[in-house]
Design a protein around this motif. Structure first.
Motif, PDB file in Angstrom:
ATOM      1  N   ASP A 146     106.084 -59.028 -39.475  1.00 25.23           N
ATOM      2  CA  ASP A 146     107.510 -59.321 -39.598  1.00 25.23           C
ATOM      3  C   ASP A 146     108.075 -58.859 -40.941  1.00 25.23           C
ATOM      4  OD1 ASP A 146     106.392 -61.160 -41.235  1.00 25.23           O
ATOM      5  OD2 ASP A 146     107.102 -62.930 -40.157  1.00 25.23           O
ATOM      6  N   ASP A 147     107.285 -58.109 -41.735  1.00 27.98           N
ATOM      7  CA  ASP A 147     107.832 -57.578 -42.985  1.00 27.98           C
ATOM      8  C   ASP A 147     107.695 -56.050 -43.069  1.00 27.98           C
ATOM      9  OD1 ASP A 147     105.136 -57.565 -43.238  1.00 27.98           O
ATOM     10  OD2 ASP A 147     105.050 -58.672 -45.132  1.00 27.98           O
ATOM     11  N   VAL A 148     107.596 -55.391 -41.888  1.00 26.27           N
ATOM     12  CA  VAL A 148     107.597 -53.921 -41.817  1.00 26.27           C
ATOM     13  C   VAL A 148     108.733 -53.522 -40.877  1.00 26.27           C
ATOM     14  CG1 VAL A 148     106.288 -51.849 -41.209  1.00 26.27           C
ATOM     15  CG2 VAL A 148     105.094 -53.838 -42.167  1.00 26.27           C
ATOM     16  N   PHE A 149     109.615 -52.629 -41.339  1.00 25.73           N
ATOM     17  CA  PHE A 149     110.844 -52.352 -40.578  1.00 25.73           C
ATOM     18  C   PHE A 149     111.114 -50.860 -40.455  1.00 25.73           C
ATOM     19  CE2 PHE A 149     111.278 -56.060 -43.295  1.00 25.73           C
ATOM     20  CZ  PHE A 149     111.572 -57.061 -42.389  1.00 25.73           C
ATOM     21  N   PHE A 150     111.681 -50.460 -39.326  1.00 29.17           N
ATOM     22  CA  PHE A 150     112.353 -49.168 -39.238  1.00 29.17           C
ATOM     23  C   PHE A 150     113.793 -49.383 -39.705  1.00 29.17           C
ATOM     24  CE2 PHE A 150     109.028 -48.216 -35.990  1.00 29.17           C
ATOM     25  CZ  PHE A 150     108.540 -47.072 -36.589  1.00 29.17           C
ATOM     26  N   LEU A 151     114.546 -48.294 -39.889  1.00 29.26           N
ATOM     27  CA  LEU A 151     115.968 -48.444 -40.219  1.00 29.26           C
ATOM     28  C   LEU A 151     116.764 -47.477 -39.347  1.00 29.26           C
ATOM     29  CD1 LEU A 151     118.248 -49.707 -41.748  1.00 29.26           C
ATOM     30  CD2 LEU A 151     117.765 -48.241 -43.701  1.00 29.26           C
ATOM     31  N   LYS A 152     117.048 -47.915 -38.113  1.00 30.84           N
ATOM     32  CA  LYS A 152     117.779 -47.066 -37.154  1.00 30.84           C
ATOM     33  C   LYS A 152     118.908 -47.835 -36.485  1.00 30.84           C
ATOM     34  CE  LYS A 152     116.705 -43.716 -33.494  1.00 30.84           C
ATOM     35  NZ  LYS A 152     117.855 -43.848 -32.630  1.00 30.84           N
ATOM     36  N   HIS A 153     118.715 -49.147 -36.307  1.00 35.01           N
ATOM     37  CA  HIS A 153     119.704 -49.961 -35.607  1.00 35.01           C
ATOM     38  C   HIS A 153     120.246 -51.043 -36.539  1.00 35.01           C
ATOM     39  CE1 HIS A 153     118.473 -48.026 -31.945  1.00 35.01           C
ATOM     40  NE2 HIS A 153     117.223 -48.405 -32.121  1.00 35.01           N
ATOM     41  N   LEU A 154     121.368 -51.633 -36.114  1.00 37.19           N
ATOM     42  CA  LEU A 154     121.967 -52.727 -36.883  1.00 37.19           C
ATOM     43  C   LEU A 154     120.995 -53.903 -37.021  1.00 37.19           C
ATOM     44  CD1 LEU A 154     124.725 -52.724 -38.132  1.00 37.19           C
ATOM     45  CD2 LEU A 154     125.620 -53.886 -36.106  1.00 37.19           C
ATOM     46  N   ALA A 155     120.229 -54.169 -35.942  1.00 36.34           N
ATOM     47  CA  ALA A 155     119.260 -55.283 -35.970  1.00 36.34           C
ATOM     48  C   ALA A 155     118.230 -55.058 -37.080  1.00 36.34           C
ATOM     49  CB  ALA A 155     118.574 -55.409 -34.615  1.00 36.34           C
ATOM     50  N   HIS A 156     117.861 -53.774 -37.324  1.00 34.97           N
ATOM     51  CA  HIS A 156     116.911 -53.487 -38.408  1.00 34.97           C
ATOM     52  C   HIS A 156     117.551 -53.836 -39.757  1.00 34.97           C
ATOM     53  CE1 HIS A 156     115.118 -50.208 -35.592  1.00 34.97           C
ATOM     54  NE2 HIS A 156     114.573 -51.375 -35.361  1.00 34.97           N
ATOM     55  N   ALA A 157     118.812 -53.420 -39.941  1.00 35.00           N
ATOM     56  CA  ALA A 157     119.499 -53.693 -41.217  1.00 35.00           C
ATOM     57  C   ALA A 157     119.571 -55.207 -41.465  1.00 35.00           C
ATOM     58  CB  ALA A 157     120.904 -53.089 -41.197  1.00 35.00           C
ATOM     59  N   ARG A 158     119.885 -55.964 -40.390  1.00 31.48           N
ATOM     60  CA  ARG A 158     119.958 -57.430 -40.524  1.00 31.48           C
ATOM     61  C   ARG A 158     118.593 -57.999 -40.910  1.00 31.48           C
ATOM     62  NH1 ARG A 158     122.742 -57.569 -35.532  1.00 31.48           N
ATOM     63  NH2 ARG A 158     124.973 -57.595 -35.882  1.00 31.48           N
ATOM     64  N   ALA A 159     117.532 -57.514 -40.247  1.00 25.76           N
ATOM     65  CA  ALA A 159     116.186 -58.036 -40.495  1.00 25.76           C
ATOM     66  C   ALA A 159     115.732 -57.711 -41.921  1.00 25.76           C
ATOM     67  CB  ALA A 159     115.208 -57.447 -39.479  1.00 25.76           C
ATOM     68  N   ILE A 160     116.037 -56.501 -42.391  1.00 32.54           N
ATOM     69  CA  ILE A 160     115.651 -56.116 -43.760  1.00 32.54           C
ATOM     70  C   ILE A 160     116.386 -57.004 -44.765  1.00 32.54           C
ATOM     71  CG2 ILE A 160     115.843 -54.275 -45.497  1.00 32.54           C
ATOM     72  CD1 ILE A 160     115.413 -52.257 -43.158  1.00 32.54           C
ATOM     73  N   ARG A 161     117.675 -57.205 -44.504  1.00 31.10           N
ATOM     74  CA  ARG A 161     118.485 -58.014 -45.432  1.00 31.10           C
ATOM     75  C   ARG A 161     117.960 -59.456 -45.511  1.00 31.10           C
ATOM     76  NH1 ARG A 161     125.052 -58.534 -45.185  1.00 31.10           N
ATOM     77  NH2 ARG A 161     125.253 -59.960 -46.931  1.00 31.10           N
TER      78      ARG A 161
END
Ligand SMILES: Cc1cc2nc3c(=O)[nH]c(=O)nc-3n(C[C@H](O)[C@H](O)[C@H](O)COP(=O)(O)OP(=O)(O)OC[C@H]3O[C@@H](n4cnc5c(N)ncnc54)[C@H](O)[C@@H]3O)c2cc1C
Length: 172
Positions: A112-127
């Motif tokens: 839960d601490d590795v992310f792609f950055l392609k969708h809005l959901a990714h941006a929310r999760a990273i933030r």
């Protein structure tokens, strides 16, 4: 299949089938992931774009039946249904390219601490993860080593997205 250019005027009803119910302006995803911009500022609901001229179905196209001009769709809640069409436009985009490094895909789905950055959901999760990491690091009982781990961020890739994200994170 007929692939001629479509001349769509406003009197032609449109049906949009997509699991994502909004358009996202991807160049601003790095800003949304660190809070420079709010997520709602970089997206537009599909229904707003369509207006009263079309309808939207939150689903994935699964099977194309060109003989009968039908698409079998699956809603995001796994219900199957068919949509008939007269003219069809396919614009499903692409999956994120990891250039053969399969372990990145596995890590993104397993941790839960590795992310792609392609969708809005990714941006929310990273933030959310960045905020949580800073809050956790501020707890007095956290050791220096753990604090260093919590406040270390690794960006994989050296293209425009990773450079922009790194600059945004640094400037936050
Ligand atoms: C962080 C980031 C920054 C970027 N910056 C830039 C930039 O500055 N300049 C630039 O030119 N490009 C940029 N890009 C690239 C740009 O976003 C893409 O080239 C563009 O979004 C591709 O558009 P598309 O319509 O082909 O696909 P997408 O935008 O991916 O849209 C595809 C749509 O199809 C839907 N879909 C997928 N599968 C199905 C299915 N089976 N059934 C129904 N619907 C489906 C998806 O949910 C999505 O809504 C950036 C991309 C990212 C991730």
């Amino acid at each position: 299949m007929d692939t001629q250019a479509l001349n769509l005027d406003k009197s032609i009803p449109l049906t949009v089938v997509s699991p994502r119910n909004h358009f996202v302006f991807t160049p601003l995803l790095p800003s949304a992931s660190v809070g420079t911009l709010e997520c709602r500022c970089i997206q537009e609901p599909v229904r707003t774009i369509l207006g009263s001229n079309g309808s939207y179905l939150q689903a994935k196209a699964r099977t194309l039946d060109t003989a009968n001009k039908r698409i079998l769709c699956e809603s995001i809640h796994n219900e199957l249904f068919e949509v008939e069409y007269d003219k069809l436009v396919i614009a499903v985009g692409v999956k994120t390219n990891t250039f053969g490094i399969e372990s990145i895909k596995q890590a993104a789905s397993a941790h839960d601490d590795v992310f792609f950055l392609k969708h809005l959901a990714h941006a929310r999760a990273i933030r959310t993860n960045i905020i949580d990491s800073f809050e956790q690091a501020a707890i007095p009982t956290v050791t220096d080593a753990e604090r260093r781990r919590l406040l270390s961020f690794l960006v994989v890739g050296g293209g425009p997205t990773s450079c922009e994200f790194t600059a945004e994170l640094h400037g936050t």
